[in-house]
Design a protein around this motif. Structure first.
Motif, PDB file in Angstrom:
ATOM      1  N   LYS A 123       3.333 -50.716  -0.292  1.00  0.00           N
ATOM      2  CA  LYS A 123       2.763 -51.281   0.941  1.00  0.00           C
ATOM      3  C   LYS A 123       1.603 -52.220   0.630  1.00  0.00           C
ATOM      4  CE  LYS A 123       0.396 -49.943   5.236  1.00  0.00           C
ATOM      5  NZ  LYS A 123       1.164 -50.817   6.127  1.00  0.00           N
ATOM      6  N   PHE A 124       0.754 -51.813  -0.315  1.00  0.00           N
ATOM      7  CA  PHE A 124      -0.446 -52.592  -0.616  1.00  0.00           C
ATOM      8  C   PHE A 124      -0.265 -53.519  -1.814  1.00  0.00           C
ATOM      9  CE2 PHE A 124      -2.266 -48.772   1.553  1.00  0.00           C
ATOM     10  CZ  PHE A 124      -2.677 -49.431   2.690  1.00  0.00           C
ATOM     11  N   ASN A 125       0.999 -53.653  -2.272  1.00  0.00           N
ATOM     12  CA  ASN A 125       1.336 -54.604  -3.336  1.00  0.00           C
ATOM     13  C   ASN A 125       0.544 -54.336  -4.611  1.00  0.00           C
ATOM     14  OD1 ASN A 125       2.774 -56.781  -4.415  1.00  0.00           O
ATOM     15  ND2 ASN A 125       1.164 -58.237  -3.886  1.00  0.00           N
ATOM     16  N   MET A 126       0.590 -53.073  -5.043  1.00  0.00           N
ATOM     17  CA  MET A 126      -0.116 -52.678  -6.262  1.00  0.00           C
ATOM     18  C   MET A 126       0.905 -52.272  -7.325  1.00  0.00           C
ATOM     19  SD  MET A 126      -3.449 -50.755  -4.703  1.00  0.00           S
ATOM     20  CE  MET A 126      -2.755 -49.987  -3.251  1.00  0.00           C
ATOM     21  N   PRO A 127       0.699 -52.667  -8.582  1.00  0.00           N
ATOM     22  CA  PRO A 127       1.707 -52.414  -9.618  1.00  0.00           C
ATOM     23  C   PRO A 127       1.903 -50.932  -9.907  1.00  0.00           C
ATOM     24  CG  PRO A 127      -0.301 -53.341 -10.577  1.00  0.00           C
ATOM     25  CD  PRO A 127      -0.460 -53.426  -9.097  1.00  0.00           C
ATOM     26  N   TYR A 128       3.159 -50.525  -9.961  1.00  0.00           N
ATOM     27  CA  TYR A 128       3.482 -49.126 -10.259  1.00  0.00           C
ATOM     28  C   TYR A 128       4.882 -49.046 -10.864  1.00  0.00           C
ATOM     29  CZ  TYR A 128       6.730 -48.908  -6.313  1.00  0.00           C
ATOM     30  OH  TYR A 128       7.797 -49.126  -5.471  1.00  0.00           O
ATOM     31  N   ARG A 129       5.143 -47.922 -11.470  1.00  0.00           N
ATOM     32  CA  ARG A 129       6.455 -47.623 -12.044  1.00  0.00           C
ATOM     33  C   ARG A 129       6.708 -46.142 -11.799  1.00  0.00           C
ATOM     34  NH1 ARG A 129       9.844 -50.110 -15.661  1.00  0.00           N
ATOM     35  NH2 ARG A 129      10.900 -48.894 -17.274  1.00  0.00           N
ATOM     36  N   ILE A 130       7.799 -45.801 -11.126  1.00  0.00           N
ATOM     37  CA  ILE A 130       8.082 -44.409 -10.817  1.00  0.00           C
ATOM     38  C   ILE A 130       9.443 -44.009 -11.378  1.00  0.00           C
ATOM     39  CG2 ILE A 130       8.987 -44.993  -8.512  1.00  0.00           C
ATOM     40  CD1 ILE A 130       8.037 -42.225  -7.577  1.00  0.00           C
ATOM     41  N   PHE A 131       9.495 -42.810 -11.959  1.00  0.00           N
ATOM     42  CA  PHE A 131      10.733 -42.199 -12.429  1.00  0.00           C
ATOM     43  C   PHE A 131      10.988 -40.957 -11.578  1.00  0.00           C
ATOM     44  CE2 PHE A 131       9.328 -44.758 -15.924  1.00  0.00           C
ATOM     45  CZ  PHE A 131      10.491 -45.210 -16.543  1.00  0.00           C
ATOM     46  N   ARG A 132      12.077 -40.971 -10.835  1.00  0.00           N
ATOM     47  CA  ARG A 132      12.449 -39.862  -9.968  1.00  0.00           C
ATOM     48  C   ARG A 132      13.585 -39.084 -10.650  1.00  0.00           C
ATOM     49  NH1 ARG A 132      10.800 -41.716  -4.596  1.00  0.00           N
ATOM     50  NH2 ARG A 132      10.304 -43.940  -4.630  1.00  0.00           N
ATOM     51  N   TYR A 133      13.306 -37.857 -11.056  1.00  0.00           N
ATOM     52  CA  TYR A 133      14.291 -37.029 -11.758  1.00  0.00           C
ATOM     53  C   TYR A 133      15.025 -36.167 -10.738  1.00  0.00           C
ATOM     54  CZ  TYR A 133      12.331 -38.388 -16.262  1.00  0.00           C
ATOM     55  OH  TYR A 133      11.923 -39.103 -17.360  1.00  0.00           O
ATOM     56  N   THR A 134      16.273 -36.536 -10.457  1.00  0.00           N
ATOM     57  CA  THR A 134      17.027 -35.837  -9.423  1.00  0.00           C
ATOM     58  C   THR A 134      17.367 -34.414  -9.857  1.00  0.00           C
ATOM     59  OG1 THR A 134      19.127 -36.695 -10.279  1.00  0.00           O
ATOM     60  CG2 THR A 134      18.048 -37.962  -8.556  1.00  0.00           C
ATOM     61  N   ASP A 135      17.236 -33.481  -8.894  1.00  0.00           N
ATOM     62  CA  ASP A 135      17.618 -32.074  -9.067  1.00  0.00           C
ATOM     63  C   ASP A 135      16.795 -31.342 -10.126  1.00  0.00           C
ATOM     64  OD1 ASP A 135      19.616 -32.416  -7.135  1.00  0.00           O
ATOM     65  OD2 ASP A 135      21.043 -33.110  -8.649  1.00  0.00           O
ATOM     66  N   LEU A 136      15.644 -31.888 -10.499  1.00  0.00           N
ATOM     67  CA  LEU A 136      14.754 -31.208 -11.435  1.00  0.00           C
ATOM     68  C   LEU A 136      13.430 -30.910 -10.739  1.00  0.00           C
ATOM     69  CD1 LEU A 136      15.385 -33.130 -14.785  1.00  0.00           C
ATOM     70  CD2 LEU A 136      16.276 -30.905 -14.100  1.00  0.00           C
ATOM     71  N   GLY A 137      12.753 -29.879 -11.232  1.00  0.00           N
ATOM     72  CA  GLY A 137      11.506 -29.450 -10.631  1.00  0.00           C
ATOM     73  C   GLY A 137      10.308 -29.757 -11.506  1.00  0.00           C
ATOM     74  N   HIS A 138       9.473 -28.752 -11.704  1.00  0.00           N
ATOM     75  CA  HIS A 138       8.187 -28.991 -12.357  1.00  0.00           C
ATOM     76  C   HIS A 138       8.303 -29.128 -13.871  1.00  0.00           C
ATOM     77  CE1 HIS A 138       3.967 -29.458 -11.662  1.00  0.00           C
ATOM     78  NE2 HIS A 138       3.652 -28.565 -12.582  1.00  0.00           N
ATOM     79  N   GLU A 139       9.484 -28.887 -14.422  1.00  0.00           N
ATOM     80  CA  GLU A 139       9.651 -29.095 -15.867  1.00  0.00           C
ATOM     81  C   GLU A 139       9.457 -30.556 -16.252  1.00  0.00           C
ATOM     82  OE1 GLU A 139      13.998 -28.526 -14.466  1.00  0.00           O
ATOM     83  OE2 GLU A 139      11.996 -28.350 -13.629  1.00  0.00           O
ATOM     84  N   VAL A 140       9.568 -31.472 -15.293  1.00  0.00           N
ATOM     85  CA  VAL A 140       9.320 -32.888 -15.570  1.00  0.00           C
ATOM     86  C   VAL A 140       7.879 -33.106 -16.020  1.00  0.00           C
ATOM     87  CG1 VAL A 140       9.227 -35.180 -14.490  1.00  0.00           C
ATOM     88  CG2 VAL A 140      11.143 -33.654 -14.017  1.00  0.00           C
TER      89      VAL A 140
END
Length: 312
Positions: free
Chosen positions: A239-256
């Motif tokens: 929304k605020f046009n700030m640089p980011y990179r996200i990795f979404r691990y499907t079907d995994l929990g806190h072990e990430v």
């Protein structure tokens, strides 16, 4: 600068050699230390590593954390692993009824992280560290701490008052982290002021499991109170046009949260593109890793974490 001792580790298989040094960085109700891992072939960047443990457990020098810090040093990073006070130690329930206790624990950790950074910057020459190339990186509670340190810095909160004037992390790396806010959706300083980069967050990389039951992947909101996980934060960066990179691990929990050793290549790419090259990228990556099998930790909840009788 108070140095306690120096330990030298030599890695036989390969060419990497690094020194580990321990220092006292602040005296509170306990003495807080930091370990500095100096690589032989430094790449110029320093990673401040903040351990996890739900603000009830953990230590900078536990085996997993020490092994990970050595891996980072072998990759060319100067690594600083820090202590912080465990504000929830002994607490057996964390929820809306105890939100003040949780917030206090988080801000204590932010205060200690800020004190560690202030120490590093003050002794940068002796430690051979460039103050402008310090990356904050954390795991679980440590990820909350580094995200909230940058958030508190942007919003001039008291917990970061010890940070040097105009200091800003080169980047922030969060393994299963979140930001707590009493003001509704997360805002960093004056997000409309595009000219003043000092009050905008550093480039940020987020790793999170989509079914995490300990640190919310999305958000938990009650009125203006909220705990905003990686999914919610990515929307705000966008929304605020700030640089980011996200990795979404499907079907995994806190072990990430303990995926750091497997993601050093991603860390290197983030540093190269977002920090060295200064590219203002927005990267959103969904990961399905069949090599990571769901475990008990996938379904581990906050009740399991804060009630010893329920721990697996």
């Amino acid at each position: 600068m108070k140095r306690l001792y120096i330990l030298f580790f030599v890695v036989i298989a390969g060419t990497c050699c690094y020194a580990q040094q321990t220092y006292v960085f602040v005296e509170r109700d306990s003495t807080l230390h930091l370990d500095v891992y100096q690589p032989q072939a430094a790449n110029g960047y320093t990673i401040v590593h903040v351990f996890g443990g739900g603000f009830i457990d953990g230590a900078r020098n536990k085996k997993w954390d020490s092994d990970y810090c050595r891996m980072l040093a072998e990759s060319g990073y100067t690594v600083v692993a820090i202590d912080y006070r465990l504000g929830l130690k002994g607490v057996k329930k964390v929820g809306l009824s105890s939100i003040d206790v949780l917030e206090n624990a988080m801000m204590m950790a932010v205060e200690d992280c800020s004190a560690a950074v202030a120490y590093i910057v003050s002794n940068a020459a002796a430690l051979n560290i460039d103050p402008d190339k310090i990356i904050l990186e954390g795991v679980s509670a440590g990820a909350i701490t580094v995200l909230m340190t940058d958030y508190a810095r942007c919003n001039h909160l008291p917990a970061t008052a010890v940070l040097p004037d105009n200091w800003k992390p080169a980047g922030v790396v969060s393994y299963s982290g979140a930001i707590f806010s009493r003001q509704g959706k997360v805002k960093w300083g004056d997000t409309n002021n595009q000219a003043d980069s000092a009050i905008r967050p550093a480039p940020t990389m987020l790793f999170h499991g989509t079914v995490d039951k300990i640190v919310p992947y999305k958000q938990i909101v009650f009125g203006k109170l909220g705990m905003f996980g990686s999914d919610a934060l990515a929307k705000r960066y966008d929304k605020f046009n700030m640089p980011y990179r996200i990795f979404r691990y499907t079907d995994l929990g806190h072990e990430v949260s303990i995926g750091g050793p497997k993601t050093i290549d991603e860390l290197n790419l983030f540093v190269q593109q977002y920090i060295t090259e200064g590219r203002k990228l927005h990267s959103d990556i969904t990961v399905r890793d069949d090599d990571i099998q769901p475990s008990d930790f996938t379904y581990f909840t906050r009740k399991d974490l804060y009630n010893p009788k329920k721990k697996k």
